[in-house]
Design a protein around this motif. Structure first.
Motif, PDB file in Angstrom:
ATOM      1  N   LEU A 229       0.335   2.604  -3.042  1.00 14.54           N
ATOM      2  CA  LEU A 229       1.177   2.793  -4.148  1.00 14.54           C
ATOM      3  C   LEU A 229       2.737   2.945  -3.929  1.00 14.54           C
ATOM      4  N   ILE A 230       3.630   2.277  -4.410  1.00 19.46           N
ATOM      5  CA  ILE A 230       5.032   2.468  -4.485  1.00 19.46           C
ATOM      6  C   ILE A 230       5.445   3.262  -5.571  1.00 19.46           C
ATOM      7  N   THR A 231       5.857   4.531  -5.336  1.00 21.34           N
ATOM      8  CA  THR A 231       6.273   5.514  -6.478  1.00 21.34           C
ATOM      9  C   THR A 231       7.665   6.009  -6.507  1.00 21.34           C
ATOM     10  N   GLU A 232       8.175   6.572  -7.432  1.00 25.50           N
ATOM     11  CA  GLU A 232       9.553   7.074  -7.625  1.00 25.50           C
ATOM     12  C   GLU A 232       9.322   8.608  -6.870  1.00 25.50           C
ATOM     13  N   ASN A 233      10.284   9.225  -6.415  1.00 29.84           N
ATOM     14  CA  ASN A 233      10.225  10.648  -5.580  1.00 29.84           C
ATOM     15  C   ASN A 233      10.189  11.651  -6.708  1.00 29.84           C
ATOM     16  N   THR A 234       9.251  12.007  -6.928  1.00 26.33           N
ATOM     17  CA  THR A 234       9.074  13.226  -7.888  1.00 26.33           C
ATOM     18  C   THR A 234       8.243  14.182  -7.482  1.00 26.33           C
ATOM     19  N   LEU A 235       8.358  15.503  -7.967  1.00 27.23           N
ATOM     20  CA  LEU A 235       7.647  16.504  -7.344  1.00 27.23           C
ATOM     21  C   LEU A 235       6.024  16.390  -7.628  1.00 27.23           C
ATOM     22  N   GLU A 236       5.925  16.000  -8.765  1.00 30.17           N
ATOM     23  CA  GLU A 236       4.362  15.885  -9.434  1.00 30.17           C
ATOM     24  C   GLU A 236       3.697  15.026  -9.119  1.00 30.17           C
ATOM     25  N   ILE A 237       4.393  13.859  -8.689  1.00 29.42           N
ATOM     26  CA  ILE A 237       3.410  12.365  -8.383  1.00 29.42           C
ATOM     27  C   ILE A 237       2.258  12.631  -7.492  1.00 29.42           C
ATOM     28  N   PHE A 238       2.393  13.311  -6.419  1.00 32.89           N
ATOM     29  CA  PHE A 238       1.088  13.611  -5.498  1.00 32.89           C
ATOM     30  C   PHE A 238       0.047  14.338  -6.269  1.00 32.89           C
ATOM     31  N   GLN A 239       0.407  15.353  -7.005  1.00 32.98           N
ATOM     32  CA  GLN A 239      -0.453  16.020  -7.695  1.00 32.98           C
ATOM     33  C   GLN A 239      -1.305  14.911  -8.779  1.00 32.98           C
ATOM     34  N   ARG A 240      -0.699  14.208  -9.441  1.00 33.59           N
ATOM     35  CA  ARG A 240      -1.079  13.705 -10.562  1.00 33.59           C
ATOM     36  C   ARG A 240      -2.056  12.303  -9.861  1.00 33.59           C
ATOM     37  N   VAL A 241      -1.628  11.766  -8.566  1.00 29.49           N
ATOM     38  CA  VAL A 241      -2.473  10.836  -7.983  1.00 29.49           C
ATOM     39  C   VAL A 241      -3.748  11.431  -7.639  1.00 29.49           C
ATOM     40  N   ALA A 242      -3.459  12.689  -6.917  1.00 27.38           N
ATOM     41  CA  ALA A 242      -4.925  13.468  -6.486  1.00 27.38           C
ATOM     42  C   ALA A 242      -5.690  13.574  -7.676  1.00 27.38           C
ATOM     43  N   ILE A 243      -5.211  14.080  -8.874  1.00 25.62           N
ATOM     44  CA  ILE A 243      -6.108  14.349  -9.761  1.00 25.62           C
ATOM     45  C   ILE A 243      -6.858  12.953 -10.445  1.00 25.62           C
ATOM     46  N   VAL A 244      -6.351  12.041 -10.160  1.00 20.53           N
ATOM     47  CA  VAL A 244      -7.128  10.655 -10.302  1.00 20.53           C
ATOM     48  C   VAL A 244      -8.433  10.686  -9.535  1.00 20.53           C
TER      49      VAL A 244
ATOM     50  N   LYS B  31      -7.123   1.437 -12.838  1.00 22.88           N
ATOM     51  CA  LYS B  31      -6.802   1.620 -14.580  1.00 22.88           C
ATOM     52  C   LYS B  31      -6.259   2.938 -14.898  1.00 22.88           C
ATOM     53  N   GLN B  32      -6.541   3.992 -14.215  1.00 26.18           N
ATOM     54  CA  GLN B  32      -5.970   5.375 -14.521  1.00 26.18           C
ATOM     55  C   GLN B  32      -4.683   5.529 -13.551  1.00 26.18           C
ATOM     56  N   LEU B  33      -4.586   4.890 -12.573  1.00 23.70           N
ATOM     57  CA  LEU B  33      -3.391   5.042 -11.814  1.00 23.70           C
ATOM     58  C   LEU B  33      -2.200   4.155 -12.487  1.00 23.70           C
TER      59      LEU B  33
ATOM     60  N   ILE C 211       0.080   6.221 -15.095  1.00 24.82           N
ATOM     61  CA  ILE C 211       1.217   7.052 -14.382  1.00 24.82           C
ATOM     62  C   ILE C 211       2.442   6.243 -14.443  1.00 24.82           C
ATOM     63  N   ILE C 212       3.486   6.819 -14.983  1.00 21.89           N
ATOM     64  CA  ILE C 212       4.903   6.255 -15.093  1.00 21.89           C
ATOM     65  C   ILE C 212       5.598   6.115 -13.865  1.00 21.89           C
ATOM     66  N   GLU C 213       5.421   6.991 -13.151  1.00 17.92           N
ATOM     67  CA  GLU C 213       6.127   6.814 -11.858  1.00 17.92           C
ATOM     68  C   GLU C 213       6.023   6.115 -10.847  1.00 17.92           C
ATOM     69  N   LEU C 214       4.631   5.497 -11.112  1.00 16.15           N
ATOM     70  CA  LEU C 214       4.084   4.453 -10.116  1.00 16.15           C
ATOM     71  C   LEU C 214       4.703   3.055 -10.447  1.00 16.15           C
TER      72      LEU C 214
END
Length: 97
Positions: A9-24, A64-66, A69-72
């Protein structure tokens, strides 16, 4: 058939990105076997590599769920058969020597 998948995954550096990915992964009841983070100094992007052991149906559902996520910025999956082909070719090479 269950096998090993590596999701990059290539993502923007935001605080909640890890949490969103882990929830999926948590919602789909898939355990993360290995995770690697790499940040880029000049840009505000990070690379996350996740290794899981699952079947193709769950991996497609996770992808599909990932994608929602806008930051991805980019999502790639390494084919699990790729690892088997490399191991097979290596054995053939060793037998020839």
């Amino acid at each position: 058939m269950r096998s090993v998948y590596e999701i990059s995954l290539i993502t923007e550096n935001t605080l909640e990105i890890f949490q969103r990915v882990a929830i999926v992964f948590s919602r789909n009841r898939v355990m993360i076997q290995k995770m690697n983070f790499q940040t880029y100094n000049k840009s505000q992007n990070s690379n996350i590599k996740i290794e899981i052991f699952s079947d193709e149906i769950k991996v497609n559902r996770i992808l599909k769920q990932l994608q929602k996520i806008i930051e991805l910025l980019d999502i790639q999956v390494v084919n699990p058969n790729h690892f088997q082909n490399i191991a097979h070719n290596k054995e053939v090479y060793l037998c020839q020597n």
